[in-house]
Design a protein around this motif. Structure first.
Motif, PDB file in Angstrom:
ATOM      1  N   ASN A  35       8.333 -12.801   4.930  1.00 14.81           N
ATOM      2  CA  ASN A  35       7.141 -11.967   4.931  1.00 14.81           C
ATOM      3  C   ASN A  35       7.595 -10.593   5.396  1.00 14.81           C
ATOM      4  O   ASN A  35       8.142 -10.464   6.490  1.00 14.81           O
ATOM      5  N   SER A  37       6.380  -6.721   6.071  1.00 17.27           N
ATOM      6  CA  SER A  37       5.242  -5.848   6.261  1.00 17.27           C
ATOM      7  C   SER A  37       5.746  -4.481   6.709  1.00 17.27           C
ATOM      8  O   SER A  37       6.549  -4.390   7.635  1.00 17.27           O
ATOM      9  N   ASN A  38       5.287  -3.444   6.032  1.00 15.72           N
ATOM     10  CA  ASN A  38       5.726  -2.074   6.328  1.00 15.72           C
ATOM     11  C   ASN A  38       7.245  -1.956   6.336  1.00 15.72           C
ATOM     12  O   ASN A  38       7.830  -1.285   7.188  1.00 15.72           O
ATOM     13  N   GLY A 107      -0.850  -6.624  -1.958  1.00 12.38           N
ATOM     14  CA  GLY A 107       0.592  -6.747  -1.818  1.00 12.38           C
ATOM     15  C   GLY A 107       1.212  -7.294  -3.088  1.00 12.38           C
ATOM     16  O   GLY A 107       0.584  -7.324  -4.144  1.00 12.38           O
ATOM     17  N   TYR A 124       5.291  -9.117   0.280  1.00 10.96           N
ATOM     18  CA  TYR A 124       5.334  -7.722   0.713  1.00 10.96           C
ATOM     19  C   TYR A 124       3.912  -7.218   0.884  1.00 10.96           C
ATOM     20  O   TYR A 124       3.075  -7.372   0.005  1.00 10.96           O
ATOM     21  N   SER A 125       3.642  -6.603   2.054  1.00 13.07           N
ATOM     22  CA  SER A 125       2.334  -5.971   2.260  1.00 13.07           C
ATOM     23  C   SER A 125       2.519  -4.700   3.065  1.00 13.07           C
ATOM     24  O   SER A 125       3.577  -4.432   3.585  1.00 13.07           O
TER      25      SER A 125
END
Length: 125
Positions: A35, A37-38, A107, A124-125
């Protein structure tokens, strides 16, 4: 390409339904999950047992959750799915979000298939 879409859709349907066994049936024994993120990896599992532990913990966090596919693209060895995500929290989180809060994200998820099973999932978010 149809085979890839089929296994990805089966996995997402199981995910949305909190069907751990259904999710596991889609995974290669050497599944790598990340996961991101950013731009930072905040969760990573290797192997089906680690993934199952994470999936079981995740089901307790949400009272409902839904990944909706909004786009699909494939290369020779990977598929990328555009995702709209919505979840309702079942517990209070350390970051201040509380039970009943709605999380909405846009995402993408990258999948790689090996021997007819998902061998890589990168959110991806």
């Amino acid at each position: 390409m149809d085979e890839r879409k089929e296994i990805i859709n089966k996995y997402i349907e199981a995910y949305n339904n909190f069907d751990i066994q259904g999710m596991m049936s889609c995974l290669h024994s050497d599944i790598l999950f990340r996961n991101i993120s950013n731009g930072e990896v905040n969760t990573e599992t290797r192997g089906i047992e680690e993934f199952k532990e994470l999936a079981e913990k995740s089901t307790a966090i949400f009272s409902s959750r839904c990944q909706s596919v909004t786009g699909f693209a494939a290369t020779e060895d990977k598929a990328e799915v555009q995702i709209d995500y919505e979840g309702i929290l079942a517990v209070d989180l350390p970051n201040g979000l509380q039970t009943g809060d709605k999380i909405q994200l846009k995402g993408r998820t990258v999948f790689q298939i090996k021997e007819g099973k998902l061998a890589l999932i990168e959110d991806y978010s």
